[in-house]
Scaffold this motif. Structure first.
Motif, mmCIF file in Angstrom:
data_model
loop_
_atom_site.group_PDB
_atom_site.id
_atom_site.type_symbol
_atom_site.label_atom_id
_atom_site.label_comp_id
_atom_site.label_asym_id
_atom_site.label_seq_id
_atom_site.Cartn_x
_atom_site.Cartn_y
_atom_site.Cartn_z
ATOM 1 N N LEU B 147 123.987 31.375 -1.955
ATOM 2 C CA LEU B 147 123.966 32.349 -0.856
ATOM 3 C C LEU B 147 125.267 32.201 -0.065
ATOM 4 C CD1 LEU B 147 120.327 31.855 0.496
ATOM 5 C CD2 LEU B 147 121.178 33.862 -0.660
ATOM 6 N N GLY B 148 126.373 32.289 -0.779
ATOM 7 C CA GLY B 148 127.636 31.880 -0.182
ATOM 8 C C GLY B 148 128.339 32.903 0.685
ATOM 9 N N GLU B 149 127.831 34.139 0.725
ATOM 10 C CA GLU B 149 128.566 35.152 1.478
ATOM 11 C C GLU B 149 128.637 34.789 2.948
ATOM 12 O OE1 GLU B 149 127.061 39.172 0.576
ATOM 13 O OE2 GLU B 149 126.184 38.133 -1.109
ATOM 14 N N ARG B 150 129.820 34.926 3.509
ATOM 15 C CA ARG B 150 130.066 34.536 4.898
ATOM 16 C C ARG B 150 129.095 35.233 5.863
ATOM 17 N NH1 ARG B 150 130.660 31.818 8.207
ATOM 18 N NH2 ARG B 150 132.085 31.545 9.931
ATOM 19 N N SER B 151 128.844 36.527 5.585
ATOM 20 C CA SER B 151 128.075 37.319 6.546
ATOM 21 C C SER B 151 126.628 36.854 6.659
ATOM 22 C CB SER B 151 128.106 38.787 6.136
ATOM 23 O OG SER B 151 127.589 38.900 4.832
ATOM 24 N N LEU B 152 126.103 36.198 5.609
ATOM 25 C CA LEU B 152 124.700 35.798 5.634
ATOM 26 C C LEU B 152 124.405 34.835 6.773
ATOM 27 C CD1 LEU B 152 123.878 35.343 1.864
ATOM 28 C CD2 LEU B 152 123.188 37.162 3.396
ATOM 29 N N MET B 153 125.397 34.005 7.102
ATOM 30 C CA MET B 153 125.212 33.022 8.176
ATOM 31 C C MET B 153 124.891 33.694 9.507
ATOM 32 S SD MET B 153 125.837 29.727 7.392
ATOM 33 C CE MET B 153 126.570 28.979 8.857
ATOM 34 N N ARG B 154 125.455 34.899 9.704
ATOM 35 C CA ARG B 154 125.292 35.572 10.994
ATOM 36 C C ARG B 154 124.102 36.529 11.021
ATOM 37 N NH1 ARG B 154 129.709 35.799 14.462
ATOM 38 N NH2 ARG B 154 127.939 36.194 15.805
ATOM 39 N N MET B 155 123.296 36.526 9.962
ATOM 40 C CA MET B 155 122.168 37.454 9.907
ATOM 41 C C MET B 155 120.945 36.828 10.576
ATOM 42 S SD MET B 155 123.004 40.102 7.537
ATOM 43 C CE MET B 155 121.953 40.342 6.146
ATOM 44 N N TYR B 156 119.950 37.666 10.792
ATOM 45 C CA TYR B 156 118.713 37.216 11.431
ATOM 46 C C TYR B 156 117.560 37.272 10.432
ATOM 47 C CZ TYR B 156 121.271 37.601 15.765
ATOM 48 O OH TYR B 156 122.188 37.425 16.757
ATOM 49 N N PRO B 157 116.528 36.443 10.633
ATOM 50 C CA PRO B 157 115.421 36.389 9.661
ATOM 51 C C PRO B 157 114.794 37.753 9.361
ATOM 52 C CG PRO B 157 115.203 34.600 11.237
ATOM 53 C CD PRO B 157 116.362 35.427 11.690
ATOM 54 N N PHE B 158 114.742 38.652 10.348
ATOM 55 C CA PHE B 158 114.089 39.937 10.083
ATOM 56 C C PHE B 158 114.904 40.808 9.144
ATOM 57 C CE2 PHE B 158 116.925 41.028 13.511
ATOM 58 C CZ PHE B 158 117.288 42.334 13.258
ATOM 59 N N GLN B 159 116.162 40.447 8.940
ATOM 60 C CA GLN B 159 116.989 41.226 8.007
ATOM 61 C C GLN B 159 116.848 40.706 6.580
ATOM 62 O OE1 GLN B 159 120.427 40.381 10.628
ATOM 63 N NE2 GLN B 159 120.910 42.533 10.369
ATOM 64 N N PHE B 160 116.160 39.554 6.423
ATOM 65 C CA PHE B 160 116.005 38.939 5.109
ATOM 66 C C PHE B 160 114.633 39.237 4.532
ATOM 67 C CE2 PHE B 160 119.118 35.093 5.401
ATOM 68 C CZ PHE B 160 120.156 35.982 5.496
ATOM 69 N N SER B 161 114.557 39.141 3.205
ATOM 70 C CA SER B 161 113.253 39.226 2.563
ATOM 71 C C SER B 161 112.552 37.871 2.689
ATOM 72 C CB SER B 161 113.449 39.560 1.091
ATOM 73 O OG SER B 161 114.144 38.502 0.469
ATOM 74 N N GLY B 162 111.263 37.847 2.342
ATOM 75 C CA GLY B 162 110.520 36.589 2.393
ATOM 76 C C GLY B 162 111.161 35.520 1.512
ATOM 77 N N GLY B 163 111.626 35.934 0.351
ATOM 78 C CA GLY B 163 112.247 34.980 -0.573
ATOM 79 C C GLY B 163 113.523 34.384 -0.013
ATOM 80 N N MET B 164 114.324 35.236 0.646
ATOM 81 C CA MET B 164 115.570 34.724 1.235
ATOM 82 C C MET B 164 115.275 33.795 2.400
ATOM 83 S SD MET B 164 117.962 38.047 1.054
ATOM 84 C CE MET B 164 119.606 37.529 1.525
ATOM 85 N N ASN B 165 114.263 34.147 3.199
ATOM 86 C CA ASN B 165 113.882 33.264 4.294
ATOM 87 C C ASN B 165 113.385 31.926 3.765
ATOM 88 O OD1 ASN B 165 114.537 34.755 6.557
ATOM 89 N ND2 ASN B 165 112.618 35.900 6.516
ATOM 90 N N GLN B 166 112.683 31.982 2.618
ATOM 91 C CA GLN B 166 112.224 30.733 2.024
ATOM 92 C C GLN B 166 113.413 29.869 1.634
ATOM 93 O OE1 GLN B 166 110.139 28.414 2.079
ATOM 94 N NE2 GLN B 166 108.415 29.522 1.182
#
Lengths: 314, 319
Positions: B147-166
């Motif tokens: 999950l190396g993309e820089r932007s992912l660090m600045r995202m919030y849990p509601f923008q992620f799927s359940g799997g990504m939050n896991q």
């Protein structure tokens, strides 16, 4: 267009709409618009009525009047009070600064202290000394503002002579003004504090039961660390709405305090204008309150979306 | 996964753990006399139906149970009994030496804090690392998990799927290289493909950190994929424990056999009867009212017994 830009436009439209209503109401009310614009108790001769009607442009067609109204508003010309014999704008400005001096420190202090103490009270709601504190704050919350003002005025100023009995100042030095303001500011702070305290306490109690708070504990956060790193930010959201209301209604909120402490601020101005049916002053105050309420709402809206990303992205 | 676990020392020894909840309806016996060891670099699965007390065991070890829980027994870790530690002391163990992955990632993450900050938080709390530096470490970790993309660090849990939050939770759980990771139903609510991804991620972090895993799951095929040993729980008790292939290949306890028969491979045969009440559990063996092999003896309490060597244990009068 950015979201905050869209919001600002929406609020601007609200202001324009309310200002237009302010134009329409005196003209739509039954009776002579001149009486509705000047106030009912103003005695005028026939000649001066004709003269004033021409001077105020009431004999012009409505759309012309509407344009004139807006050009007056933009130049801060809010009319003339025949009761106080002074332009409304000047009266409001001179009264406003005193009310702000009273209300802004009270509301800021009340917001900061109420939120912090309320958060801690909610976090440790099972501890005996917190329960005692909550009981005390609840008592203040339930006491009517004027009653607590009267009580403190009677005990501290009248009986003990610690504070002046009335007014914003007597000599006008900074120290003198501070001395006059201290008691009313304390009373108003207590009220604002008790409201914010109760809301924040309830909010924290609700938030701390969420799974993310347990997970924060599972990550190794300890005690108040969980409160201030995780729970606080979520719990403060309802407070922001409350603050917007508080700041929007600064002028009316300070009314009781101003009356009890005989302070000539906006509250007293509106109160006297109501009693003497001084419509120009009332309408001018109405416009000022409108601007404050709308801009406080705009600020709260922006602050809300700054804290809660879910609002920002929808 | 290495199979040389017999030689490794136990990192966690749970002895006689019992958990009871005081409720208005009565005392709920959520876990009774639960005893197991977890060895270094080992994966132990705790399997059983929903409501059999698996998750309670995990939360009890971490002292994360609510105030109405009465916990007895021991959980020995680094010569200390975790169950007796003060909140301040256990908070230094949590997330640092033992970390836990919850079953509901989207509710476990703080909705209004960036995921990068949430992953980096244990570094700041336990190591006193500066925010910027901890984010660098978190970013490095995420990229190792794909999950190396820089932007992912600045995202919030509601923008992620359940799997990504896991995955965010998995990254958070391993950032301090704990000795034990407890995964409480990590694949609950995920579809087969996502569950497989999560499993391979967990395996990856076990390789990276050398941690032991306590896997709590109702999904036997998942347990089969990654565990060395397996413990089957029924109504708050461990009824059978042993090497994964032994327990699933030749189940001894009638409940284990019945559970395997429920699976598609076992022919979808349901277990007769209903799960017992945990307030008034059956006398003796708790499975006996539903058991096809029950005898007079089964109404008496049977202790869990070792069968051929140390590895295999079962709680049944048949053996």
């Amino acid at each position: 267009m950015t979201l905050s830009g869209k919001k600002a436009i929406r609020y601007l439209l609200a202001i324009i709409l309310i200002f237009s209503l302010n134009f329409a109401i005196p003209r739509a009310m039954p009776g002579d618009p001149l009486a509705n614009l000047l106030g009912e108790d103003v005695m005028l001769t026939e000649e001066s009525i004709v003269e004033l009607r021409a001077k105020m442009g009431l004999d012009l067609p409505l759309h012309q009047q509407f344009l004139n109204y807006w050009s007056d508003v933009i130049r801060f010309d809010l009319g003339y009070s025949y009761h106080l014999h002074s332009p409304v704008c000047a009266i409001i400005l001179s009264r406003m600064k005193w009310t702000l001096l009273l209300a802004v420190p009270s509301l800021v202090l009340g917001a900061v202290l109420g939120t912090l103490l309320g958060a801690l009270a909610g976090w440790k709601s099972r501890e005996a000394c917190q329960k005692f504190e909550t009981g005390l704050v609840l008592m203040i919350y339930c006491t009517p503002p004027y009653f607590l003002s009267l009580l403190s005025l009677y005990a501290l100023s009248f009986k003990l002579g610690l504070f002046p009995l009335k007014g914003f100042y007597s000599t006008g030095s900074a120290l003198d003004i501070a001395h006059h303001l201290l008691l009313p500011v304390v009373v108003m702070t207590l009220f604002s504090l008790s409201r914010n305290y109760m809301i924040m306490r309830g909010s924290v109690i609700q938030e701390r039961g969420n799974l993310y708070a347990t997970y924060a504990r599972a990550k190794g956060l300890y005690g108040e660390e969980i409160l201030f790193r995780h729970v606080f930010k979520n719990a403060i959201l309802p407070i922001i709405t409350l603050l917007a209301l508080d700041f929007g209604f600064i002028l009316s909120g300070a009314l009781f305090i101003e009356i009890v402490f005989s302070m000539n601020g906006m509250g007293n101005l509106i109160y006297d204008a109501l009693l003497s049916r001084d419509y120009p002053v009332l309408q001018g105050s109405f416009l000022v309150i409108t601007i404050m309420v709308v801009s406080a709402n705009l600020l709260a809206d922006l602050l809300y979306s700054h804290i809660d990303p879910r609002v920002r992205w929808q | 996964m290495s199979m040389h676990n017999d030689m490794n020392a136990p990192v966690l020894q749970v002895v006689g753990l019992s958990v009871r909840f005081k409720t208005p309806l009565g005392l709920v016996r959520a876990a009774e006399d639960v005893t197991f060891d977890i060895h270094e670099k080992e994966t132990l699965s705790l399997v059983g139906e929903t409501g059999c007390g698996k998750s309670v065991v995990a939360s009890a070890i971490m002292q994360l149970l609510p105030g109405n829980a009465v916990v007895e027994g021991q959980a020995l870790f680094s010569k200390r009994d975790l169950l007796k530690l003060e909140e301040k002391e256990i908070s230094r163990v949590r997330g640092n030496e033992i970390s836990i992955i919850f079953q509901n990632p989207s509710l476990s993450l703080n909705p209004i804090i960036e995921v990068g900050e949430q992953i980096a938080e244990p570094l700041q709390v336990h190591r006193g690392m500066a925010r910027h530096q901890s984010h660098q470490v978190a970013k490095g970790l995420l990229s190792r998990l794909g999950l190396g993309e820089r932007s992912l660090m600045r995202m919030y849990p509601f923008q992620f799927s359940g799997g990504m939050n896991q995955r965010v939770m998995i990254a958070t759980s391993m950032i301090l290289s704990p000795k034990i990771i407890i995964a409480d139903e990590p694949t609950k609510g995920l579809d087969r493909a996502l569950a497989r991804d999560v499993v391979s991620e967990i395996e990856k972090i076990l390789d990276l950190t050398g941690a032991s895993l306590l896997l709590i799951t109702h999904d036997i095929s998942l347990a089969k994929m990654i565990s060395n040993r397996i413990a089957v729980m029924y109504c708050g008790e461990i009824v059978e424990m042993g090497k994964c292939k032994d327990v699933l290949g030749e189940p001894l306890h009638p409940y284990t056999s019945a559970l395997l028969d429920c699976l598609p491979e076992g022919g979808f045969k349901p277990i007769p009867g209903a799960s017992p009440s945990m307030i008034h559990p059956p006398q003796g063996c708790k499975f006996h009212p539903r058991c096809p092999h029950k005898t007079q003896k089964c109404t008496q309490k049977q202790r869990i017994r070792k069968i051929d060597g140390d590895e295999r244990q079962v709680r049944c009068w048949l053996y």
